[in-house]
Scaffold this active site. Structure first.
Site, PDB file in Angstrom:
ATOM      1  N   ASP A 271       0.069  -5.074  -2.813  1.00  0.00           N
ATOM      2  CA  ASP A 271      -1.105  -5.995  -3.087  1.00  0.00           C
ATOM      3  C   ASP A 271      -0.445  -7.082  -4.302  1.00  0.00           C
ATOM      4  O   ASP A 271       0.349  -6.550  -5.013  1.00  0.00           O
ATOM      5  CB  ASP A 271      -2.382  -5.522  -3.266  1.00  0.00           C
ATOM      6  CG  ASP A 271      -3.504  -6.613  -3.110  1.00  0.00           C
ATOM      7  OD1 ASP A 271      -3.128  -7.828  -2.908  1.00  0.00           O
ATOM      8  OD2 ASP A 271      -4.816  -6.137  -3.165  1.00  0.00           O
TER       9      ASP A 271
HETATM   10  C1  BGC Z   1      -5.951  -9.307  -2.365  1.00  0.00           C
HETATM   11  C2  BGC Z   1      -5.420  -9.338  -0.963  1.00  0.00           C
HETATM   12  C3  BGC Z   1      -4.784 -10.649  -0.690  1.00  0.00           C
HETATM   13  C4  BGC Z   1      -3.542 -10.913  -1.870  1.00  0.00           C
HETATM   14  C5  BGC Z   1      -2.930 -12.414  -1.424  1.00  0.00           C
HETATM   15  C6  BGC Z   1      -5.063 -10.084  -3.486  1.00  0.00           C
HETATM   16  O1  BGC Z   1      -5.836 -10.516  -4.467  1.00  0.00           O
HETATM   17  O2  BGC Z   1      -6.354  -8.317  -2.925  1.00  0.00           O
HETATM   18  O3  BGC Z   1      -6.168  -8.670  -0.313  1.00  0.00           O
HETATM   19  O4  BGC Z   1      -3.966 -10.562   0.545  1.00  0.00           O
HETATM   20  O5  BGC Z   1      -4.346 -11.379  -2.813  1.00  0.00           O
HETATM   21  O6  BGC Z   1      -3.554 -13.317  -1.421  1.00  0.00           O
END
Ligand code: BGC
Length: 753
Positions: A271
């Site tokens: 993530d």
């Molecule tokens: C989130 C993810 C997301 C990523 C990219 C993170 O803050 O937890 O779910 O895909 O950002 O935007």
């Protein structure tokens, strides 16, 4: 014997070289040419200007698809191309406008994940996934960062709206369908966040303290199903730690479990900013670190040079990533994209799929559908005018419009008092502006600001009773990434409560009916007020066509067939996870990349999953705790009879069939749920567990369908921590064919030796 084994091993080795695809051979050749620095550069990706900027952002990588979440880094010397990754679970989340360009780049906002799982219709959900993937391909996106599929461990998790259910089977089957749908377009899906990512409070640092059994049976199970039945090309690890170590740094989870046990053969990414030790992440098998920072590259290079990280691990990740890159749409010969997805067709997809996931919770005296001929509606509640399509954060979508309840009802031929509408619209504007001031600029784009509810005088309500034939009250809730919901958001506010009481009293006194529409992304309290209105429809946050979808149900154009994918408790304190959830605990954890200092604060720095496998209905049903609405519950405008249940063993399979007939007067679909009660003689087992489900086709009145489902005996197993194995207890298993977890229609038994 020894000779045969040697021969087989030799043959396998030969095949491993000779049977390699052209692509694999090309990748092997490239890896041989790459310097360690180039490999490290590939393994850390890059952000995208305006969204996730990081110091590794490549000048010419910026803004190819503005608003996308990131890209991989190209290596010019070797002509290694790149790919583009974009959120998310309810539709492609990119910027809708671009600097110095007149055009728009809207995407369709489909229903939130929770609504999709409420359909219990994997075919329909696959179609939604396919539409999301189609928009991705049209906008030049290679990887869709979704579906979100964490377990609803507690009603207040701020991101439950993106996720499916408290049950791993429903979660895994729904996710697998979405993945298949997205990937039909050639783009990759990215199920997330693996695993046990069940709270937003201190999400970057929270340590989940969970038993092996609960981990296996509840938190990993859905991912296992998604991998085995959806075959995702990528997967995202979660921010949290599990039992002390960040998930992205755990080889036992990322390699042993995901790849070796479940057969996952794609690319694993972190993530955004997840994990602290790049060398451990690469060793774990977490191939891509997003959105990539210089220190991570340096750290990989240094670790290899110092002998702490085997270059073979680096190569394995590079190979997996190169495979994804070369197989991605934008790297196929002749690939182009036109930025013109069929938004009209997808509006129809979202409108229809949303109706199928709405859950009719109450319908006394057939208050719904609204009797034909009634046209004058008294429309109350700010959310009727400021309807909520979905949640905020990465799971949001930059849509062209949201159809409000007001518009939906008007489109369906109803009329609403223009003066009341104007009063609400005015109030909404002012209240949003006032609330916006309270939010610091730093968080302004992270939360959707909601108006407070508007108080109405008894005279104002009386005027509506005079004018209208039917009253609708919409209650709304927002939620999103970065924050857990507050307990006050679970309960009704005083203004909401008096609105309900006063409207119901006044309309009922005049012999007129009241329906409540819930425009929410997570469970709210209903037990204390559900007696008041005649009907309650949980519309969830149904995407951009929301008002039209609700009107389709209210008018009877569509018959609701959604069922709850989670239990609705009477009180928050009833929930097995409440004592170990950060209920109303606040932290400074709000920025995307920063870590809070671990001070050992309970439910913030660590969260003990003391409830073990007893999550959701497994908790409520085993302890016989009264609930407001049970898991799997939902009404229809028609009724269904269950008959002729058959349960038969055939080898490892348990074949189940049941006849479902529509005994009411309108066409409808029924969800059939199969729960199993284990003998429980030698193992601690929940009162019942969902083991299969199916949905009928649209059955006309008087028509029936034989619904068939198959279980494997292995599906009855539980994880035994002592022997670290899945064990099927011998004895008599009860197979319940049910309408909800608390409405069992037929029970058969099956023997397991
Ligand atoms: C989130 C993810 C997301 C990523 C990219 C993170 O803050 O937890 O779910 O895909 O950002 O935007």
């Amino acid at each position: 014997m020894k000779k045969t084994l040697l021969f087989l091993a030799g043959a396998a080795l030969l095949c491993a070289t000779a049977c390699k695809s052209e692509l694999d051979k090309k990748i092997d050749g490239l890896v041989e040419q790459m310097t360690l620095e180039e490999k490290a550069r590939l393994l850390v990706g890059t952000g995208n200007e305006g969204r996730w900027v990081s110091e590794t952002s490549y000048g010419d990588m910026k803004n190819i698809v503005p608003g996308a979440a990131g890209t991989t880094c190209p290596i010019e010397r070797l002509e290694l191309p790149f790919i583009i990754l974009s959120d998310g679970p309810a539709g492609v989340n990119i910027d809708s406008t671009r600097e110095n360009e007149p055009g728009t780049y809207y995407c369709t906002h489909f229903p939130i994940g929770t609504l999709l799982s409420s359909t219990w219709n994997t075919q329909l959900v696959e179609h939604v996934g396919q539409s999301i993937g189609d928009e991705a391909i049209h906008y030049g996106v290679d990887v869709v960062l979704g579906p979100g599929m964490n377990i609803h461990r507690h009603p207040l998790n701020g991101r439950n709206f993106e996720y499916y259910s408290e049950d791993p089977l429903l979660t895994g089957k729904t996710a697998a369908a979405v993945i298949r749908g997205i990937q039909k377009n050639g783009v990759a899906a990215c199920p997330k966040h693996f695993a046990a990512n069940n709270q937003e409070t201190n999400r970057m640092g929270n340590d989940v303290q969970v038993s092996q059994r609960a981990l296996r049976e509840i938190y990993l199970k859905g991912f296992e199903l998604a991998v085995k039945e959806g075959h995702p090309k990528t997967l995202m690890t979660s921010y949290n730690k599990i039992n002390g170590v960040s998930v992205s740094e755990r080889r036992d989870l990322v390699t042993d479990f995901l790849r070796d046990e479940c057969g996952f053969d794609g690319t694993v990414m972190t993530d955004w900013y997840g994990g602290d030790h790049p060398e451990d992440q690469i060793h774990a098998g977490n191939d891509l670190l997003m959105p990539g920072q210089q220190w991570q590259m340096d750290s990989i290079v240094n670790a290899v040079n110092a002998g702490r990280l085997d270059e073979k691990d680096v190569d394995a990740s590079v190979k997996r990533l190169l495979k994804l890159i070369y197989e991605s749409p934008r790297n196929q010969a002749g690939h182009t994209y036109d930025n013109t997805p069929d938004l009209k067709a997808h509006a129809e997809v979202t409108r229809q799929s949303a109706t199928e996931g709405m859950v009719l919770l109450k319908n006394d005296g057939q208050a719904l559908p609204i009797a034909s001929g009634m046209k004058e509606i008294a429309l109350f509640g700010c959310a009727s005018y400021d309807f909520i399509a979905g949640g905020s954060g990465s799971g949001d979508v930059r849509r062209a419009y949201t159809v409000s309840m007001l518009e939906g009802l008007q489109n369906a031929g109803y009329s609403v008092d223009p003066l009341l509408a104007a009063r609400y619209e005015d109030f909404v504007k002012q209240s949003i502006a006032a609330n916006l001031e309270k939010v610091t600029a730093r968080f302004a784009d992270m939360v959707r600001i909601r108006p407070d509810e508007m108080p109405l005088t008894e005279q104002e309500i009386a005027a509506q009773v005079q004018r209208a034939e039917y009253a609708i009250i919409t209650l709304g809730r927002t939620q999103g990434e970065y924050y857990d919901r507050k307990s006050s958001e679970f309960y009704l506010s005083d203004v909401e409560r008096s609105l309900l009481v006063n409207v119901c009293r006044a309309f009922h006194a005049a012999g007129k009916k009241v329906a409540v529409v819930l425009n929410i992304g997570g469970v709210i309290e209903t037990a204390s007020w559900k007696e008041l209105p005649d009907a309650i429809l949980c519309a969830w946050q149904p995407g951009q066509e929301g008002g039209n979808s609700v009107a389709d149900i209210l008018s009877g154009k569509a018959n609701p067939s959604g069922k709850l994918p989670m239990t609705w408790p009477v009180a928050l304190s009833d929930d097995g996870a409440t004592v170990n959830f950060p209920v109303d605990q606040t932290t400074e954890n709000v920025s995307v990349a920063s870590r809070r200092k671990d001070v050992g604060e309970k439910n913030v720095d660590f969260t003990r999953y003391d409830e073990g496998i007893y999550v959701g209905y497994r908790w409520y049903d085993t302890r016989a705790i009264e609930v407001s609405y049970p898991f799997g519950y939902g009404l229809s405008y028609t009724t269904f009879q269950y008959s002729d249940a058959k349960v038969a063993r055939s080898g490892k399979n348990i074949n189940i069939s049941v006849n479902i007939s529509n005994s009411g007067s309108v066409a409808g679909k029924e969800v059939v749920e199969v729960y199993v009660t284990a003998p429980g003689a030698s193992m601690d087992k929940p009162a019942k567990e969902l083991k299969a489900f199916a949905k009928t086709a649209l059955l006309n009145p008087g028509k029936s369908e034989v619904v068939k489902m198959t279980l494997s005996v292995d599906d009855l197993s539980s994880y035994d921590e002592d022997s670290q194995q899945w064990i099927v207890e011998a004895g008599t298993y009860k197979i319940h064919i049910a309408n909800s977890s608390r409405d069992i229609r037929l029970t058969e038994t099956v023997e397991v030796k």
